[in-house]
Design an enzyme around this catalytic site. Structure first.
Site, mmCIF file in Angstrom:
data_model
loop_
_atom_site.group_PDB
_atom_site.id
_atom_site.type_symbol
_atom_site.label_atom_id
_atom_site.label_comp_id
_atom_site.label_asym_id
_atom_site.label_seq_id
_atom_site.Cartn_x
_atom_site.Cartn_y
_atom_site.Cartn_z
ATOM 1 N N ASP A 112 0.817 -1.223 0.000
ATOM 2 C CA ASP A 112 0.000 0.000 0.000
ATOM 3 C C ASP A 112 0.848 1.270 0.000
ATOM 4 O O ASP A 112 0.364 2.343 0.325
ATOM 5 C CB ASP A 112 -0.962 0.011 1.199
ATOM 6 C CG ASP A 112 -0.252 -0.252 2.515
ATOM 7 O OD1 ASP A 112 0.991 -0.387 2.514
ATOM 8 O OD2 ASP A 112 -0.947 -0.309 3.546
ATOM 9 N N LYS A 163 5.112 1.130 15.948
ATOM 10 C CA LYS A 163 4.020 1.954 16.480
ATOM 11 C C LYS A 163 4.226 2.334 17.958
ATOM 12 O O LYS A 163 3.464 1.934 18.836
ATOM 13 C CB LYS A 163 2.686 1.242 16.283
ATOM 14 C CG LYS A 163 2.493 0.846 14.819
ATOM 15 C CD LYS A 163 1.089 0.612 14.394
ATOM 16 C CE LYS A 163 0.983 0.442 12.893
ATOM 17 N NZ LYS A 163 1.397 -0.828 12.318
ATOM 18 N N ASP A 219 1.894 6.080 2.451
ATOM 19 C CA ASP A 219 1.062 4.889 2.600
ATOM 20 C C ASP A 219 -0.332 5.327 2.166
ATOM 21 O O ASP A 219 -0.940 6.183 2.810
ATOM 22 C CB ASP A 219 1.077 4.446 4.078
ATOM 23 C CG ASP A 219 0.199 3.224 4.335
ATOM 24 O OD1 ASP A 219 -0.835 3.073 3.662
ATOM 25 O OD2 ASP A 219 0.535 2.427 5.228
#
Ligand code: GDD
Ligand code: MG
Length: 362
Positions: A112, A163, A219
């Protein structure tokens, strides 16, 4: 050389577009996202591409055959029986990756992401430091939804934190890697996250390097980011291949229009607009910061800003659509309707205004 693209699931965050086809087949700048990646891989000398998938709809099979012929590259699908995460699929495809691969190298790409894919630079740097892996890295304002990277001045990665809850650095994992085949043996044949379970160990052992990605990066797996990516790729075309952009008195800023689209000279288009094949844009229409996928008709005097209009949809006269709205395939919007910040599922007819933010029309 070989490459593996992590295609994964259907791409729920790009709904309603991904009701029609899986995320990598959604067009971005008038080409399936996957096609941008395959083109770049072939250019750097990759002869076989493995698509790591969780499922295979028929639309995918057809497209893959077309891409194989177009780029004269072998494309195979490695299908999981359960989702194996971002590392497991590499282990599953081990035999394909190592067979007939004299360089012993392979690229891995998240499906993506969009950038200028300067894979030759990644290859060159990787061969130079001669360790197990190299990650393309770029900077973002909000690193919390990405993998964050800490490296020394030679590019050796000290730590990889997926993250992070707290700010550590704004250097992030671009989702593009080059590895020696030896790294495959680090991965067990079970659901495994490359970001959480493999990269931290490679970093600790001094086997992972970063290379700063030149050019833009995005992204594009969510509507807002897809639109932001549109702005970036158009600007990149302006810099590198300005001839592909539209010209004319009614064109403002960076605009890409497929040659088969019919645009009334009294429609004002731009900036940051992409118009797909067979679209029709009638007189008095105003388009800004938006994308029309194949076969969209926009009737007279409508206004579209910050939105994506899906394949074969028809927008009536004097319509206003804005606020990161997305219409799926074959949506019919009646004359004079106002749509703000809403997602319209495929094959729906919209006859009244939608003012509410984040409305989903089922
Ligand atoms: N085959 C397969 N099987 N593919 C998968 C699976 C799986 O079980 N799970 C995820 N993928 C694919 C996705 O389709 C996508 O192409 C890629 O792996 C990464 O997954 P995402 O779900 O898009 O992850 P992300 O965007 O939250 O984070 C990743 O990308 C960031 C850059 O965009 C991480 O790699 C981050 O570290 C990175 O910064
Ligand atoms: Mg992603």
């Amino acid at each position: 050389m070989k490459a593996l693209i992590l295609v994964g699931g259907y791409g729920t965050r790009l709904r309603p577009l991904t009701f029609k086809c899986p995320k990598p087949l959604v067009e971005f700048a008038n080409k399936p996202i996957l096609m941008h990646q395959i083109e770049a891989l072939v250019k750097v000398g990759v002869q076989e591409i493995i698509l790591a998938i969780n499922y295979q709809p028929d639309t995918m099979k057809e497209q893959i055959n077309k891409l194989q012929d177009l780029y004269k590259v072998k494309i195979i699908c490695s299908q999981e029986t359960e989702p194996l995460g971002t590392a497991g699929p590499i282990r599953l495809a081990k035999d394909h990756i190592i067979k007939d691969n004299p360089d012993g190298l392979f690229f891995v790409l998240n499906s993506d992401i969009i950038c200028e894919f300067p894979l030759d630079k990644l290859l060159q740097f990787h061969k130079q430091h001669n360790h197990e892996g190299t990650i393309f890295v770029n900077e973002v304002d909000d690193p919390s939804k990405y993998g964050v990277i800490l490296a020394d001045e030679t590019g050796r990665i000290k730590d990889f934190i997926e993250k992070p809850q707290e700010f550590i650095s704004n250097k992030i994992n671009s989702g593009l890697y080059l590895f020696n085949v030896s790294m495959i043996d680090r991965i067990p044949l079970k659901p495994t996250s490359i970001e959480r379970e493999i990269f931290p160990i490679m970093a600790k052992e001094g086997q992972l390097y970063q290379y700063i990605l030149p050019g833009f990066w995005k992204d594009v797996g969510q509507p807002k980011d897809y639109l932001a990516g549109t702005v970036l790729i158009l600007e990149s075309y302006r810099t590198h291949t300005p001839d592909v952009l539209a010209k004319g008195n009614n064109i403002v800023g960076n605009v890409l229009i497929d040659a088969s689209a019919q645009i009334d000279p009294n429609a004002v288009i731009g900036p940051n607009v992409i118009i797909g094949p067979d679209c029709k844009v009638k007189e008095g229409v105003r388009l800004k910061n938006c994308v029309l996928l194949k076969g969209v008709v926009i009737n007279a005097n409508s206004w579209i800003n910050e939105s994506i209009i899906g394949w074969s949809s028809t927008v009536g006269k004097w319509v206003r659509i804005e606020g990161v709205s997305v219409c799926g395939e074959d949506v019919q919007v009646k004359d004079e309707v106002y749509i703000n910040q809403s997602f319209i599922l495929p094959h729906r007819g919209i006859t009244s205004n939608i003012y509410n933010k984040n409305t989903v029309i089922m």
